[in-house]
Enzyme design. Sequence first.
Site, PDB file in Angstrom:
ATOM      1  CE1 TYR A 159      75.571  46.904  39.895  1.00 46.77           C
ATOM      2  CE2 TYR A 159      76.955  47.555  41.469  1.00 46.77           C
ATOM      3  CZ  TYR A 159      76.917  47.449  40.443  1.00 46.77           C
ATOM      4  OH  TYR A 159      77.212  48.294  39.722  1.00 46.77           O
ATOM      5  CE  LYS A 166      80.418  49.577  38.282  1.00 41.67           C
ATOM      6  NZ  LYS A 166      80.830  49.982  36.839  1.00 41.67           N
TER       7      LYS A 166
END
Length: 257
Positions: A159, A166
Site C-alpha cells: 500500500y 490515508k
Amino acid sequence: MLSQNELLKGKKGLIVGIANRHSIGAGCAAAFRVSGADLCITYQNDKARKFVEPVANEVGAEMFLPLDVTDHDQTEAVFAEIEKTWGKLDFLLHSIAFCPKDDLHGRVVDCSQKGFALAMDVSVHSLIRLANKAEPLMKDGGTILTVSYHGAERVVDHYNIMGPVKAALEATTRYLSVELGHKNIRVNALSPGPLQTRAASGIDHFDTLIDDAKARAPLHRLTTIDEVGAMAACLVTDFARSVSGNTAYIDGGHHVV
C-alpha cells in the site's frame, strides 16, 4: 440489492469521485438514490465522462457536471450551480485518491517530494476545499463523507505511500468534524476492505490483498460496493445524527485481525 425507501427523501447530495459503475462512489450513489435523495454527480474530464454518465443516468442525477478537484474554477462552478439549482446541500461524498505510479509502487522512503505533494493535494486537501465550499450551503446541518482504507492505521504490504496519505485523510476528517460540529455538520470516513475497483487495480500485488481479506476477515468474503453504499446512506440519515469524527469499517471485520 438495496430496497427502495424514503430515509433521505428531500435531501440533496453531491458525489465526487465516481470512476465507473463498479466504483465505491457508484455504490454510494445507488444507495443514496434508493433512499430518496436527489443527486449531483461530477466527472473528472471528457475521457472519464463516458464511464460516469451511465451511472448518473441510472440514478437520475439532477446535475451532471465536470469537476477536476485541482481546478479552482471548476470547483467554484459546481457549487455555484448547486446553490442556483437547490439553494442548499445536505451531504457530500468525497471518493478521490491519486498517487503517481512510480511513487505508489515504491517504498515510502523513496517517495518523491513532487509525488507526495500531488498525492496529498488530490487525496486529502481536495476534501478540505470541498468542505469549505459545502459549509455555507449546509444551512440546516449536513454530512460530509470521505473514503479511507485500513492501511491508514496499520502497515499493509504494497500500500506504500497511500498509507500515510490515508492517515492524513482520517486525521483531517476528525479535525473537520470538530470545526464544523457547531453547525450540525457531521464528518465521517468510510473504510471498506479491498474492492475490485479501477483505483485499487493500481496498487501493486493487489490480488494478494484480496486473498488476505478473504482468508482472514471474520466473514471470509469481500465487501461489495452496495454494502459500502448502505453504510454511507445510513451515515447521512438521522439514524446517525450523533456520529461524527468516526471511521466506519465495512470490511467484514478484516481490520480487527
